[in-house]
Design an enzyme around this catalytic site. Structure first.
Site, PDB file in Angstrom:
ATOM      1  N   HIS A 253      10.954  -1.302  -5.807  1.00 27.84           N
ATOM      2  CA  HIS A 253       9.855  -0.537  -5.206  1.00 27.84           C
ATOM      3  C   HIS A 253       8.576  -1.356  -5.228  1.00 27.84           C
ATOM      4  O   HIS A 253       8.314  -2.096  -6.168  1.00 27.84           O
ATOM      5  CB  HIS A 253       9.635   0.797  -5.928  1.00 27.84           C
ATOM      6  CG  HIS A 253       9.448   0.667  -7.414  1.00 27.84           C
ATOM      7  ND1 HIS A 253      10.510   0.545  -8.282  1.00 27.84           N
ATOM      8  CD2 HIS A 253       8.335   0.637  -8.188  1.00 27.84           C
ATOM      9  CE1 HIS A 253      10.060   0.451  -9.512  1.00 27.84           C
ATOM     10  NE2 HIS A 253       8.735   0.490  -9.497  1.00 27.84           N
TER      11      HIS A 253
ATOM     12  N   HIS B 147       4.518  -0.827  -5.373  1.00 26.48           N
ATOM     13  CA  HIS B 147       3.398   0.088  -5.570  1.00 26.48           C
ATOM     14  C   HIS B 147       2.312  -0.322  -4.571  1.00 26.48           C
ATOM     15  O   HIS B 147       1.940  -1.503  -4.518  1.00 26.48           O
ATOM     16  CB  HIS B 147       2.792  -0.060  -6.964  1.00 26.48           C
ATOM     17  CG  HIS B 147       3.698   0.295  -8.103  1.00 26.48           C
ATOM     18  ND1 HIS B 147       3.599   1.486  -8.782  1.00 26.48           N
ATOM     19  CD2 HIS B 147       4.700  -0.396  -8.693  1.00 26.48           C
ATOM     20  CE1 HIS B 147       4.506   1.517  -9.752  1.00 26.48           C
ATOM     21  NE2 HIS B 147       5.188   0.385  -9.731  1.00 26.48           N
TER      22      HIS B 147
HETATM   23  P1  5GP Z   1       7.607   0.984 -12.421  1.00 32.20           P
HETATM   24  O1  5GP Z   1       7.017   1.280 -13.774  1.00 32.20           O
HETATM   25  O2  5GP Z   1       9.124   0.921 -12.498  1.00 32.20           O
HETATM   26  O3  5GP Z   1       7.017  -0.203 -11.719  1.00 32.20           O
HETATM   27  O4  5GP Z   1       7.216   2.208 -11.488  1.00 32.20           O
HETATM   28  C1  5GP Z   1       7.917   3.402 -11.465  1.00 32.20           C
HETATM   29  C2  5GP Z   1       6.977   4.428 -10.888  1.00 32.20           C
HETATM   30  O5  5GP Z   1       7.735   5.571 -10.524  1.00 32.20           O
HETATM   31  C3  5GP Z   1       5.909   4.917 -11.871  1.00 32.20           C
HETATM   32  O6  5GP Z   1       4.615   4.645 -11.329  1.00 32.20           O
HETATM   33  C4  5GP Z   1       6.185   6.395 -12.013  1.00 32.20           C
HETATM   34  O7  5GP Z   1       5.010   7.187 -12.123  1.00 32.20           O
HETATM   35  C5  5GP Z   1       6.964   6.714 -10.751  1.00 32.20           C
HETATM   36  N1  5GP Z   1       7.892   7.811 -10.872  1.00 32.20           N
HETATM   37  C6  5GP Z   1       8.757   8.029 -11.901  1.00 32.20           C
HETATM   38  N2  5GP Z   1       9.476   9.130 -11.674  1.00 32.20           N
HETATM   39  C7  5GP Z   1       9.056   9.628 -10.467  1.00 32.20           C
HETATM   40  C8  5GP Z   1       9.447  10.773  -9.704  1.00 32.20           C
HETATM   41  O8  5GP Z   1      10.329  11.555 -10.057  1.00 32.20           O
HETATM   42  N3  5GP Z   1       8.799  10.962  -8.525  1.00 32.20           N
HETATM   43  C9  5GP Z   1       7.811  10.116  -8.083  1.00 32.20           C
HETATM   44  N4  5GP Z   1       7.227  10.404  -6.921  1.00 32.20           N
HETATM   45  N5  5GP Z   1       7.432   9.018  -8.790  1.00 32.20           N
HETATM   46  C10 5GP Z   1       8.054   8.784  -9.968  1.00 32.20           C
END
Ligand code: 5GP
Ligand code: ZN
Length: 117
Positions: free
Chosen positions: A103, A105
Site C-alpha cells: 500500500h 500512504h
Molecule cells: P502500515 O503501518 O502497514 O504502513 O500502514 C497500515 C495502515 O492501515 C495504517 O495507517 C492503519 O491505520 C491502516 N489500517 C489498519 N486497519 C485498517 C482498516 O481496517 N481500515 C482502514 N481504512 N485502514 C486501516
C-alpha cells in the site's frame, strides 16, 4: 500463486468488499480508501487489488500495477486539492509496516517535517 487473495489479509478483504472502507477511487488494478487512523487531513491508502506483501514485491512481480499506484496517488492528491503531498511505502516491520499487503500512504493537508520519524 503470486498475487492471489489471502484469506487472512485485511486489505484483500477490503478489495473483496468483506470489510467496509471509505473507498474514494477504484481502477481495474487498484483501490484507494481513507485510512482508519488518519495522520493528516488527507490520509488515503492506495493498494493493488492483487496481494503482494509489500511494494517491493509488487514492483518486482507487476511493475505496471506499481506504476498504477503512483498514478492513483496523484489522482488522490488532485481530488483532495492538495498543494503538496507525501507518498510513503513502509516496507518491512522496522520501517513501520503493520499490514502486509502492499500500500501507498498518500498524506497531505498539513505541513510536514523531514526526515520522517
Ligand atoms: P502500515 O503501518 O502497514 O504502513 O500502514 C497500515 C495502515 O492501515 C495504517 O495507517 C492503519 O491505520 C491502516 N489500517 C489498519 N486497519 C485498517 C482498516 O481496517 N481500515 C482502514 N481504512 N485502514 C486501516
Ligand atoms: Zn492482501
Amino acid at each position: 500463486m503470486a498475487g492471489e487473495p489471502q484469506d487472512d489479509c485485511l486489505f484483500c478483504k477490503i478489495v473483496a468488499g468483506q470489510i467496509p472502507a471509505t473507498i474514494i477511487r477504484e481502477t481495474a488494478t487498484t483501490v484507494a480508501f481513507r485510512d482508519i487512523s488518519p495522520q493528516a487531513p488527507t490520509h488515503v491508502l492506495v493498494i493493488p487489488k492483487a496481494h503482494y506483501a509489500n511494494a517491493a514485491d509488487l514492483a518486482a512481480a507487476e511493475p505496471q500495477t506499481a506504476a498504477d499506484i503512483l498514478s492513483e496517488a496523484r489522482q488522490v492528491a488532485d481530488q483532495d486539492q492538495l498543494e503538496s503531498h507525501r507518498v510513503v511505502f513502509n516496507t518491512g516491520t522496522g520501517a513501520g509496516q503493520t499490514v502486509f499487503h502492499a500500500h501507498a500512504h498518500v498524506l497531505g493537508g498539513r505541513g510536514m517535517q523531514w526526515p520522517p520519524g
